[in-house]
Design a protein around this motif. Sequence first.
Motif, PDB file in Angstrom:
ATOM      1  N   ALA A 263       0.819  -1.212   0.000  1.00  0.00           N
ATOM      2  CA  ALA A 263       0.000   0.000   0.000  1.00  0.00           C
ATOM      3  C   ALA A 263       0.852   1.262   0.000  1.00  0.00           C
ATOM      4  N   GLN A 264       2.134   1.136   0.388  1.00  0.00           N
ATOM      5  CA  GLN A 264       3.046   2.281   0.409  1.00  0.00           C
ATOM      6  C   GLN A 264       3.893   2.381  -0.860  1.00  0.00           C
ATOM      7  N   SER A 265       3.710   1.437  -1.795  1.00  0.00           N
ATOM      8  CA  SER A 265       4.649   1.307  -2.913  1.00  0.00           C
ATOM      9  C   SER A 265       4.034   1.695  -4.249  1.00  0.00           C
ATOM     10  N   PHE A 266       4.808   2.438  -5.045  1.00  0.00           N
ATOM     11  CA  PHE A 266       4.363   2.763  -6.403  1.00  0.00           C
ATOM     12  C   PHE A 266       4.908   1.775  -7.418  1.00  0.00           C
ATOM     13  N   ALA A 267       5.749   0.827  -6.963  1.00  0.00           N
ATOM     14  CA  ALA A 267       6.241  -0.236  -7.838  1.00  0.00           C
ATOM     15  C   ALA A 267       6.737  -1.392  -6.982  1.00  0.00           C
ATOM     16  N   GLY A 268       6.622  -2.604  -7.524  1.00  0.00           N
ATOM     17  CA  GLY A 268       7.160  -3.801  -6.881  1.00  0.00           C
ATOM     18  C   GLY A 268       8.146  -4.470  -7.822  1.00  0.00           C
ATOM     19  N   MET A 269       9.279  -4.914  -7.288  1.00  0.00           N
ATOM     20  CA  MET A 269      10.335  -5.463  -8.150  1.00  0.00           C
ATOM     21  C   MET A 269      10.399  -6.992  -8.077  1.00  0.00           C
ATOM     22  N   VAL A 270      10.628  -7.603  -9.257  1.00  0.00           N
ATOM     23  CA  VAL A 270      10.893  -9.033  -9.388  1.00  0.00           C
ATOM     24  C   VAL A 270      12.065  -9.154 -10.365  1.00  0.00           C
ATOM     25  N   ILE A 271      13.283  -8.938  -9.860  1.00  0.00           N
ATOM     26  CA  ILE A 271      14.467  -8.893 -10.726  1.00  0.00           C
ATOM     27  C   ILE A 271      15.244 -10.190 -10.572  1.00  0.00           C
ATOM     28  N   PHE A 272      14.633 -11.295 -11.025  1.00  0.00           N
ATOM     29  CA  PHE A 272      15.291 -12.593 -10.908  1.00  0.00           C
ATOM     30  C   PHE A 272      16.326 -12.778 -12.020  1.00  0.00           C
ATOM     31  N   HIS A 273      17.286 -13.643 -11.754  1.00  0.00           N
ATOM     32  CA  HIS A 273      18.284 -14.008 -12.757  1.00  0.00           C
ATOM     33  C   HIS A 273      17.745 -15.169 -13.603  1.00  0.00           C
ATOM     34  N   PRO A 274      18.253 -15.332 -14.815  1.00  0.00           N
ATOM     35  CA  PRO A 274      17.725 -16.377 -15.702  1.00  0.00           C
ATOM     36  C   PRO A 274      18.283 -17.768 -15.410  1.00  0.00           C
ATOM     37  N   VAL A 275      18.212 -18.209 -14.151  1.00  0.00           N
ATOM     38  CA  VAL A 275      18.582 -19.582 -13.814  1.00  0.00           C
ATOM     39  C   VAL A 275      17.444 -20.492 -14.251  1.00  0.00           C
ATOM     40  N   HIS A 319      17.766  -7.461 -16.475  1.00  0.00           N
ATOM     41  CA  HIS A 319      18.080  -7.712 -15.066  1.00  0.00           C
ATOM     42  C   HIS A 319      19.550  -7.464 -14.735  1.00  0.00           C
ATOM     43  N   THR A 320      20.414  -7.413 -15.745  1.00  0.00           N
ATOM     44  CA  THR A 320      21.852  -7.222 -15.502  1.00  0.00           C
ATOM     45  C   THR A 320      22.217  -5.750 -15.378  1.00  0.00           C
ATOM     46  N   ARG A 321      21.271  -4.843 -15.640  1.00  0.00           N
ATOM     47  CA  ARG A 321      21.588  -3.414 -15.703  1.00  0.00           C
ATOM     48  C   ARG A 321      20.855  -2.623 -14.614  1.00  0.00           C
ATOM     49  N   PRO A 322      21.523  -2.360 -13.497  1.00  0.00           N
ATOM     50  CA  PRO A 322      20.896  -1.536 -12.464  1.00  0.00           C
ATOM     51  C   PRO A 322      20.450  -0.178 -12.977  1.00  0.00           C
ATOM     52  N   ASP A 323      21.166   0.373 -13.976  1.00  0.00           N
ATOM     53  CA  ASP A 323      20.764   1.676 -14.510  1.00  0.00           C
ATOM     54  C   ASP A 323      19.414   1.592 -15.209  1.00  0.00           C
ATOM     55  N   ALA A 324      19.156   0.468 -15.899  1.00  0.00           N
ATOM     56  CA  ALA A 324      17.861   0.297 -16.563  1.00  0.00           C
ATOM     57  C   ALA A 324      16.746   0.121 -15.528  1.00  0.00           C
ATOM     58  N   ILE A 325      17.057  -0.595 -14.449  1.00  0.00           N
ATOM     59  CA  ILE A 325      16.075  -0.761 -13.370  1.00  0.00           C
ATOM     60  C   ILE A 325      15.780   0.598 -12.741  1.00  0.00           C
ATOM     61  N   ALA A 326      16.843   1.390 -12.518  1.00  0.00           N
ATOM     62  CA  ALA A 326      16.683   2.734 -11.943  1.00  0.00           C
ATOM     63  C   ALA A 326      15.852   3.620 -12.861  1.00  0.00           C
ATOM     64  N   ASP A 327      16.052   3.515 -14.177  1.00  0.00           N
ATOM     65  CA  ASP A 327      15.252   4.301 -15.124  1.00  0.00           C
ATOM     66  C   ASP A 327      13.767   3.965 -14.987  1.00  0.00           C
ATOM     67  N   ALA A 328      13.459   2.674 -14.839  1.00  0.00           N
ATOM     68  CA  ALA A 328      12.058   2.260 -14.688  1.00  0.00           C
ATOM     69  C   ALA A 328      11.473   2.819 -13.398  1.00  0.00           C
ATOM     70  N   ILE A 329      12.262   2.800 -12.321  1.00  0.00           N
ATOM     71  CA  ILE A 329      11.801   3.353 -11.041  1.00  0.00           C
ATOM     72  C   ILE A 329      11.521   4.841 -11.186  1.00  0.00           C
ATOM     73  N   ARG A 330      12.469   5.569 -11.799  1.00  0.00           N
ATOM     74  CA  ARG A 330      12.293   7.018 -11.962  1.00  0.00           C
ATOM     75  C   ARG A 330      11.086   7.342 -12.829  1.00  0.00           C
ATOM     76  N   HIS A 331      10.882   6.546 -13.879  1.00  0.00           N
ATOM     77  CA  HIS A 331       9.733   6.794 -14.758  1.00  0.00           C
ATOM     78  C   HIS A 331       8.428   6.705 -13.976  1.00  0.00           C
ATOM     79  N   LEU A 332       8.272   5.656 -13.187  1.00  0.00           N
ATOM     80  CA  LEU A 332       7.026   5.492 -12.450  1.00  0.00           C
ATOM     81  C   LEU A 332       6.876   6.555 -11.364  1.00  0.00           C
ATOM     82  N   ARG A 333       7.998   6.939 -10.761  1.00  0.00           N
ATOM     83  CA  ARG A 333       7.922   7.966  -9.710  1.00  0.00           C
ATOM     84  C   ARG A 333       7.471   9.309 -10.276  1.00  0.00           C
TER      85      ARG A 333
END
Length: 391
Positions: A263-275, A319-333
Amino acid sequence: MKKICHFSSVHRGLDIRIFRKECISLANAGYDTHLVIDATAADMAEAASHGVTVHPVAPDAQGGRLSRMVSHARHCYHAARELNADLYHFHDPELIPYGVMLARSGKKVVFDAHEDLIGDIHAKDWVPVRARHAVAAIAGAVQDFGARRFSAVVTATPFIGSLFENLAKQVVVVNNFPLLHELPPAQDVDVSQRKSVCYVGNIHKHRGIQEMVKAIGMSGEQLLLAGDFRPGLLRDEVTGYDGWQHVRECGVVDRKGVADIMAQSFAGMVIFHPVPNFINAQPIKMFEYMSAGVPVIASDFPLWRDFIEGNQCGICVDHTRPDAIADAIRHLRTHPEDVVRMGANGRRATAEKYRWDREETKLLSLYRALLEDRERSRSMRDTEDHRLSEA
């Protein structure tokens, strides 16, 4: 009233799939439902309030993984056997030999395959790399042997179900979709008050904790992190990252705690590796985010892309790029209108397609069929015994 016994040597307490979904569904359907599992007195009391009797079997506090897989599994089996249930339903590969023993004694036995066993072994840190192929081959052979002898195999995803084709007598896919009443609908939460990103679940390098902490630092937002670190050394590493100052560690939380975090979150992450065990998985947290109206930021696996982009309820990233994950977070924020739109789409998708009550129907149908077959077989044996006694 037919007696049902679920048992597990791996899971603990009131497990979401085992207890909150399957056992409660069975109790509500009128079955005398029992659960053998590592549980507390509080767990037993809550289970009883839902019509489920829990029989606690605690593992040896001094024992390690081998003790759990051998000694604790044996104790769970003995506790389950003592109940003399009409149908047994177990949840862990190490219990397969005991499931075979129950089947040989004439019991109806269901194996619930939560994961791709062979793929999971290849990703286990505690299995030496050089030994993984051999260990996986042996485990796979044991699983196949058991699957042929059980009354049915229930699987948590269609992919896992496909692994048992031409092996099991029956395969029923019972997806681990969410209980809609557990989490608040999107319209109940003011999106302007959602100021964090969240991750809820087991914490492991293969589940993207390193990438998530790095990304949250780049984004400057806050990460609500709920769950256990596995193994402990991983926590020592990630707490040294610059991004850790943006993490609020919540520990293990109950279901109300999960709802509060979402309820406090504007996004939820599921950044699993391709095992192997993750590429074709359907993580329950992904569907719970959707159920709560929380947009999902997920690894860009083909199956997950179908769920996320197909329902327009989140963003898939490398999933290998923290910068891409950060971009997605910033976009939603910075785009609350997308948070509202994607959240509503996710909620609608779970309400229309990904909901436990539809999976419950498949489970109950399987039980009815198996127990009716048991009664027919018993009636035929009684008739034959009567005929022979009169001969």
